[in-house]
Design a protein around this motif. Structure first.
Motif, PDB file in Angstrom:
ATOM      1  N   LEU A  88       4.191  -0.793   2.231  1.00  0.00           N
ATOM      2  CA  LEU A  88       3.632   0.147   3.205  1.00  0.00           C
ATOM      3  C   LEU A  88       4.095  -0.155   4.621  1.00  0.00           C
ATOM      4  O   LEU A  88       4.415   0.762   5.384  1.00  0.00           O
ATOM      5  N   GLY A  89       4.166  -1.435   4.976  1.00  0.00           N
ATOM      6  CA  GLY A  89       4.610  -1.793   6.322  1.00  0.00           C
ATOM      7  C   GLY A  89       6.020  -1.301   6.603  1.00  0.00           C
ATOM      8  O   GLY A  89       6.283  -0.724   7.666  1.00  0.00           O
ATOM      9  N   ARG A  94       2.115   9.090   9.460  1.00  0.00           N
ATOM     10  CA  ARG A  94       2.242   7.645   9.645  1.00  0.00           C
ATOM     11  C   ARG A  94       1.780   7.243  11.023  1.00  0.00           C
ATOM     12  O   ARG A  94       1.860   8.044  11.947  1.00  0.00           O
ATOM     13  N   PRO A  95       1.317   6.030  11.183  1.00  0.00           N
ATOM     14  CA  PRO A  95       1.251   4.957  10.187  1.00  0.00           C
ATOM     15  C   PRO A  95      -0.007   5.084   9.322  1.00  0.00           C
ATOM     16  O   PRO A  95      -1.057   5.534   9.779  1.00  0.00           O
ATOM     17  N   TYR A  96       0.146   4.712   8.073  1.00  0.00           N
ATOM     18  CA  TYR A  96      -0.975   4.692   7.134  1.00  0.00           C
ATOM     19  C   TYR A  96      -1.532   3.274   7.083  1.00  0.00           C
ATOM     20  O   TYR A  96      -0.782   2.303   7.010  1.00  0.00           O
ATOM     21  N   ALA A  97      -2.851   3.179   7.086  1.00  0.00           N
ATOM     22  CA  ALA A  97      -3.514   1.870   7.061  1.00  0.00           C
ATOM     23  C   ALA A  97      -3.573   1.286   5.656  1.00  0.00           C
ATOM     24  O   ALA A  97      -3.717   0.078   5.498  1.00  0.00           O
ATOM     25  N   SER A  98      -3.449   2.145   4.640  1.00  0.00           N
ATOM     26  CA  SER A  98      -3.563   1.672   3.258  1.00  0.00           C
ATOM     27  C   SER A  98      -2.835   2.632   2.323  1.00  0.00           C
ATOM     28  O   SER A  98      -2.534   3.767   2.691  1.00  0.00           O
ATOM     29  N   TYR A  99      -2.585   2.154   1.123  1.00  0.00           N
ATOM     30  CA  TYR A  99      -2.009   3.015   0.092  1.00  0.00           C
ATOM     31  C   TYR A  99      -2.939   4.195  -0.149  1.00  0.00           C
ATOM     32  O   TYR A  99      -2.492   5.334  -0.296  1.00  0.00           O
ATOM     33  N   GLU A 101      -4.943   5.720   1.827  1.00  0.00           N
ATOM     34  CA  GLU A 101      -4.808   6.717   2.890  1.00  0.00           C
ATOM     35  C   GLU A 101      -3.537   7.548   2.703  1.00  0.00           C
ATOM     36  O   GLU A 101      -3.562   8.774   2.839  1.00  0.00           O
ATOM     37  N   ASN A 123       5.993   2.523   6.904  1.00  0.00           N
ATOM     38  CA  ASN A 123       5.479   2.934   8.213  1.00  0.00           C
ATOM     39  C   ASN A 123       6.497   2.700   9.316  1.00  0.00           C
ATOM     40  O   ASN A 123       6.534   3.441  10.302  1.00  0.00           O
ATOM     41  N   GLU A 141       0.603  -3.077  -4.133  1.00  0.00           N
ATOM     42  CA  GLU A 141      -0.105  -3.069  -2.853  1.00  0.00           C
ATOM     43  C   GLU A 141      -0.192  -4.463  -2.228  1.00  0.00           C
ATOM     44  O   GLU A 141      -0.128  -4.614  -1.015  1.00  0.00           O
TER      45      GLU A 141
END
Length: 173
Positions: free
Chosen positions: A9-10, A41-46, A48, A13, A167
């Motif tokens: 995810l990082g 983006r950015p998403y805080a979690s999968y 989201e 983003n 994750e």
């Protein structure tokens, strides 16, 4: 096959807007979906990201859905396969009679509804695919559009999961 696999995810983003759209387009081949999901983006979690992906997908018009379906082969056409392109959503069989029946039913389906049959198999086999295909031929067009979109969402989710990887990341070796 996805070019972006296990990026996390990082890293997703941190991609440029164009890079994020490209990575998302690999998961669901329509810019009408990839652009707004990338813009979130950015998403805080999968969770989201997945919620945004699902929310955007259900708002797509028929033209955008048709674009996305173009990357999915017609089931029963490829030898020994009732493959829906995402490996987690594939069914394999060596039975030529089963393949012929699936291909015939898929053609009837497309003629009836005007779009390709789409099915995310999970752990189900070709018998269940054929039963689902035949059963769905009895649906009204609007009901079938909803089911088709739900199946596209499942396939898209498996592709997003593969693009991101686990994750909690991959183990360090």
């Amino acid at each position: 096959m996805l070019l972006h696999q296990g990026i996390g995810l990082g890293a997703f983003n941190a991609l440029s807007r164009r890079g994020a759209v490209h990575a998302l387009y690999e998961c669901c081949a329509t810019l009408a979906w990839a652009n707004p999901v990338a813009a979130g983006r950015p998403y805080a979690s999968y969770t989201e990201l997945f919620a945004r992906a699902d929310a955007v997908l259900v708002t797509l018009d028929e033209t955008s859905i048709a674009e996305a379906l173009e990357c999915h082969p017609i089931v029963g056409v490829r030898p020994h396969s009732t493959h829906s392109r995402a490996e987690q959503c594939s069914v394999w069989t060596d039975d030529p009679l089963m393949m012929a029946e699936i291909a015939r039913s898929a053609q009837v389906y497309e003629e009836r509804f005007g779009f390709r049959y789409l099915w995310c198999s999970g752990d189900r086999g070709p018998d269940e695919l054929l039963a689902d295909l035949v059963h769905r031929l009895d649906n009204e067009v609007d009901a079938e559009r909803k089911i088709r979109t739900d199946e596209l969402a499942k396939i898209t989710r498996t592709r997003l999961e593969r693009m991101l990887g686990p994750e909690d990341g991959f183990p360090l070796y």
